[in-house]
Design a protein around this motif. Structure first.
Motif, PDB file in Angstrom:
ATOM      1  N   ARG A 179       0.900  -0.994   0.205  1.00 21.97           N
ATOM      2  CA  ARG A 179      -0.291  -0.109  -0.253  1.00 21.97           C
ATOM      3  C   ARG A 179       1.004   1.704   0.489  1.00 21.97           C
ATOM      4  O   ARG A 179       2.353   1.254   0.240  1.00 21.97           O
ATOM      5  CB  ARG A 179      -0.645  -0.118   1.053  1.00 21.97           C
ATOM      6  CG  ARG A 179      -1.892  -0.955   1.293  1.00 21.97           C
ATOM      7  CD  ARG A 179      -2.745  -1.232   2.931  1.00 21.97           C
ATOM      8  NE  ARG A 179      -3.793   0.257   3.273  1.00 21.97           N
ATOM      9  CZ  ARG A 179      -4.112   0.461   2.219  1.00 21.97           C
ATOM     10  NH1 ARG A 179      -4.944  -0.070   2.094  1.00 21.97           N
ATOM     11  NH2 ARG A 179      -5.284   1.525   3.233  1.00 21.97           N
ATOM     12  N   TRP A 231       1.647   4.965   0.829  1.00 17.03           N
ATOM     13  CA  TRP A 231       1.145   7.077   1.384  1.00 17.03           C
ATOM     14  C   TRP A 231       0.516   7.217   0.686  1.00 17.03           C
ATOM     15  O   TRP A 231       0.318   8.904   1.346  1.00 17.03           O
ATOM     16  CB  TRP A 231       2.388   7.810   2.091  1.00 17.03           C
ATOM     17  CG  TRP A 231       4.274   7.317   1.741  1.00 17.03           C
ATOM     18  CD1 TRP A 231       4.537   7.003   1.548  1.00 17.03           C
ATOM     19  CD2 TRP A 231       3.748   8.783   0.291  1.00 17.03           C
ATOM     20  NE1 TRP A 231       5.517   7.206   0.481  1.00 17.03           N
ATOM     21  CE2 TRP A 231       5.357   8.693  -0.106  1.00 17.03           C
ATOM     22  CE3 TRP A 231       2.912   9.724   0.377  1.00 17.03           C
ATOM     23  CZ2 TRP A 231       5.929   9.590  -0.665  1.00 17.03           C
ATOM     24  CZ3 TRP A 231       3.265  10.759  -0.478  1.00 17.03           C
ATOM     25  CH2 TRP A 231       4.218  11.002  -1.048  1.00 17.03           C
ATOM     26  N   ALA A 263      -2.674   7.933  -0.637  1.00 15.72           N
ATOM     27  CA  ALA A 263      -3.800   7.430  -0.402  1.00 15.72           C
ATOM     28  C   ALA A 263      -4.699   7.319  -1.484  1.00 15.72           C
ATOM     29  O   ALA A 263      -5.657   6.174  -1.390  1.00 15.72           O
ATOM     30  CB  ALA A 263      -5.224   7.787   0.997  1.00 15.72           C
ATOM     31  N   THR A 264      -5.429   7.757  -2.416  1.00 15.45           N
ATOM     32  CA  THR A 264      -5.674   7.195  -3.752  1.00 15.45           C
ATOM     33  C   THR A 264      -5.068   6.249  -4.375  1.00 15.45           C
ATOM     34  O   THR A 264      -5.656   5.119  -5.071  1.00 15.45           O
ATOM     35  CB  THR A 264      -6.285   8.728  -4.692  1.00 15.45           C
ATOM     36  OG1 THR A 264      -4.702   9.409  -5.006  1.00 15.45           O
ATOM     37  CG2 THR A 264      -6.764   9.902  -4.281  1.00 15.45           C
ATOM     38  N   ASN A 284      -4.304   3.266  -3.150  1.00 17.53           N
ATOM     39  CA  ASN A 284      -5.225   2.105  -2.660  1.00 17.53           C
ATOM     40  C   ASN A 284      -6.991   1.995  -2.573  1.00 17.53           C
ATOM     41  O   ASN A 284      -6.861   1.397  -2.586  1.00 17.53           O
ATOM     42  CB  ASN A 284      -4.805   2.690  -1.111  1.00 17.53           C
ATOM     43  CG  ASN A 284      -2.575   2.410  -0.959  1.00 17.53           C
ATOM     44  OD1 ASN A 284      -2.295   2.034  -1.194  1.00 17.53           O
ATOM     45  ND2 ASN A 284      -2.861   3.261   0.306  1.00 17.53           N
ATOM     46  N   GLU A 290       3.530   3.395   2.345  1.00 19.25           N
ATOM     47  CA  GLU A 290       3.550   2.992   3.773  1.00 19.25           C
ATOM     48  C   GLU A 290       4.399   3.141   4.214  1.00 19.25           C
ATOM     49  O   GLU A 290       5.098   2.108   4.400  1.00 19.25           O
ATOM     50  CB  GLU A 290       2.030   2.342   4.299  1.00 19.25           C
ATOM     51  CG  GLU A 290       0.589   2.792   3.374  1.00 19.25           C
ATOM     52  CD  GLU A 290      -0.811   2.193   4.574  1.00 19.25           C
ATOM     53  OE1 GLU A 290      -1.713   2.490   4.020  1.00 19.25           O
ATOM     54  OE2 GLU A 290      -0.352   1.154   4.936  1.00 19.25           O
TER      55      GLU A 290
END
Lengths: 424, 424
Positions: free
Chosen positions: B14, B16, B18-19, B21, B94
């Protein structure tokens, strides 16, 4: 407008570079072709030079240019180009005060390595040689040598830019698939029908934006100059691969250019009438037609092809001439028609793009611009002075094309030469 | 060797960002495609970016690269490319300590303008779609849809590099010569049979020297990545001009690419068996054959074509899907076979060169990759949801190709989209 014959062409003009004044010289002061050079054996970046006699003038060292980007020179407006030519002509003349300084910016051509004359973004090869198209067409389609589109459409196709080299290029005989007419399956191996094609290369100066066609009347202004071009062709690969999308591996293993870009300005005294269409041929569609194009759209250039085999070289024998012909009445379409056609759909041309003329065979059999024609598809071998015979090129053969312009009242202009050698 | 599936593909990875993921996202951390961007509305030089979620990472600002020359990135060795991918994967994960710094090098994709992903020296378009070749061939030659060379030779031809644009390209309907079958002479005007072609674009990484073919086993290592490609085609111009040297003005007015170069490394989980040749088809010649190529030479990519007409756009109606298909079993030849074939004669490829796949139609009629096929040569118009009918493209039509890869156990990878609009 067409290019005017002006003060840079006067037959009485002489240069302070003495070799430029020798009759028969390719590069008199009336020529002034551009090329890219570097000292032989160096790995320096190529610089822009102008040929004069047996010398090269380094334009940056002579403070004529402040860069070495040939494509930038080619992107100049017609007025800027004319101004540059006027400066070169003025300052290379006998009596010029620049002589003292410019002498220091001269190299002997014998001491330099030439590069491809500019960065070639896209290369298009046309098929304007009607005698070539007819002779070759007859080999495949005796009843219909020319396709129905030939006299309407300046037929062309995209070529490969990456494998374009400069005179002196040596290349390996291409490998590929070939299929005999009576064979069930193709075989893989070296081409057995390797040929040359005698062409001119037309270089684009100013380009056009995507979606903005160049009209026939303006087309001349987008042409920068001319080189000799050898469009090496593997006929056996071509016969098997070319349907339905055209030649590919049969052409893209090598294409060779002469190093000197002879400008349209230098060629102004050698313009000729466009192809005289025989009765029954259609008139060009309006987008391909103009008065100026009809009267002076063509170029009058004498072209020769010379062959030296490995055996001749080993014996110290000179090359032998295979062909001598003239471009007048060889090309069905003029360079301006090629530019107008290429862009009529909105396609954009860029400075340094190359348009090949297609094989420029004359109307007589001994004016043929390829071995395919000279030997009638390999059926009639030619015999060389030393007794060797050729249907197609053999390893070690060096093929040289030479070109020049001659006319009464004008000084002879040379295009130099393009040589290439096929190795095993 | 083929590309290994490694730590940069793990489904649990994943970012960092966010989009990246969000399920269904085109650009998760497993993708990391390269493109060239600049702030929208600016005239700055394009910079190299990597797409992550709905962001672009500026590689120079992030101190990953010290230049903005995409072709230089593409010329890297496979080991160098793997190292660059590892760095990007590691530092976009992440928990990476780089997050704090790299956040400052992110742009919203919505705020940038994308360019053509690299400088394209030469563009070659192939004809690997056997269902396309068969359907189109039937229109012209019902008794012999495929030429005798089709199953032996990966048919290809040179295309025009200068008119290649990036998604969002708007181009004028091309003008040109067309001739009705029953007409005596051609006429000049706008194309009336303007079409799209659904293709993939394969980009060359490391090149080869002139005269040094790339073997089938090494060929994969010379591929950098993949984009979507729309090979716009004027069918009426093509029919009149293409004999004997292939398509020219019918193609070179525009070609449109998606902006993101999805690397061969990112596509590693989506490799598939090469085309399964039915009994009776010849085996590929040895220079086009290898175990690895047979087992994993193809790509498993889902492709869709969407159309939005001017009327739909004005009414606020979304685009409608014309086609959905998969590349598996659409292409008779793999990308590695194209590289091996292209260079077998010694032709040199350079970093940034583009190979088009040809139209990738599936075996079913509704998987056709062009209107020529969907409408059977214009004879059967298709009806759109709003009642409009189409045989070929009309002015104001926007055509969009989308592509993605999906497989059990792997994270979905998107190729993004390529859109283009024909204007009057």
């Amino acid at each position: 407008m067409s290019f005017e014959i002006n003060a840079t062409h006067g037959p009485s003009l002489r240069s302070w570079v003495a070799t430029a004044n020798v009759p028969g010289c390719d590069f008199p002061i009336q020529n002034l072709p551009f090329g890219r050079f570097r000292p032989a054996g160096s790995k320096e970046a190529f610089r822009i030079g102008v040929a004069i006699g047996d010398r090269v003038l380094d334009l940056e060292a002579a403070h004529v240019l402040e860069h070495s980007d040939m494509n930038l020179v080619m992107s100049a407006s017609p007025a800027e180009r004319a101004a540059l030519r006027a400066v070169l002509s003025e300052d290379l003349r006998e009596g010029s005060p620049k002589q003292k300084h410019w002498q220091l910016a001269l190299y002997a051509q014998a001491d330099v390595e030439m590069g491809v004359p500019c960065t070639i973004g896209d290369y298009t090869d046309f098929y304007t040689g009607i005698h070539h198209a007819t002779t070759v067409g007859k080999l495949f389609r005796p009843d219909q040598p020319l396709m129905p589109n030939y006299k309407w459409v300046p037929i062309g196709y995209h070529g490969r830019a990456s494998s374009i080299g400069v005179s002196g290029q040596r290349f390996k005989r291409p490998m590929g698939q070939t299929k005999a007419a009576d064979a069930e399956a193709p075989t893989f191996g070296p081409s057995k029908r390797l040929d040359y094609e005698l062409e001119l290369g037309f270089f684009i100066g100013q380009g056009n934006a995507l979606g903005e066609p160049i009209g026939i009347v303006e087309a001349e202004q987008h042409l920068f100059g001319v080189t000799l071009l050898n469009d090496w062709s593997a006929r056996d690969l071509q016969a098997w691969e070319y349907q339905p999308l055209g030649p590919f591996l049969s052409k893209n293993f090598a294409t060779t250019l002469s190093p000197w870009l002879v400008t349209m300005e230098a060629l102004a005294p050698f313009r000729a009438k466009a192809f005289e269409r025989p009765a029954g041929d259609p008139a060009p569609l309006p987008y391909l037609d103009s008065d100026v194009n009809r009267h002076t759209g063509a170029l009058d250039i004498t072209l020769e092809v010379w062959l030296q085999t490995a055996k001749m070289r080993a014996a110290g024998e000179p090359a032998t001439r295979l062909t001598r012909g003239n471009t007048t009445q060889a090309a069905y379409w003029t360079p301006a028609q090629l530019v107008a056609h290429h862009t009529v759909n909105g396609c954009n041309l860029q400075p340094g793009d190359l348009l090949g003329s297609g094989t420029l065979s004359g109307p007589e059999p001994d004016q043929a611009g390829s071995l395919l024609e000279l030997t009638l598809g390999g059926k009639n071998p030619i015999t060389l002075p030393n007794g060797e015979r050729r249907t197609f090129l053999e390893n070690g053969d060096t093929l040289t094309i030479r070109g020049h312009c001659e006319r009464k009242g004008a000084v002879r202009i040379g295009l130099g030469e393009v040589s290439g050698t096929v190795v095993g």
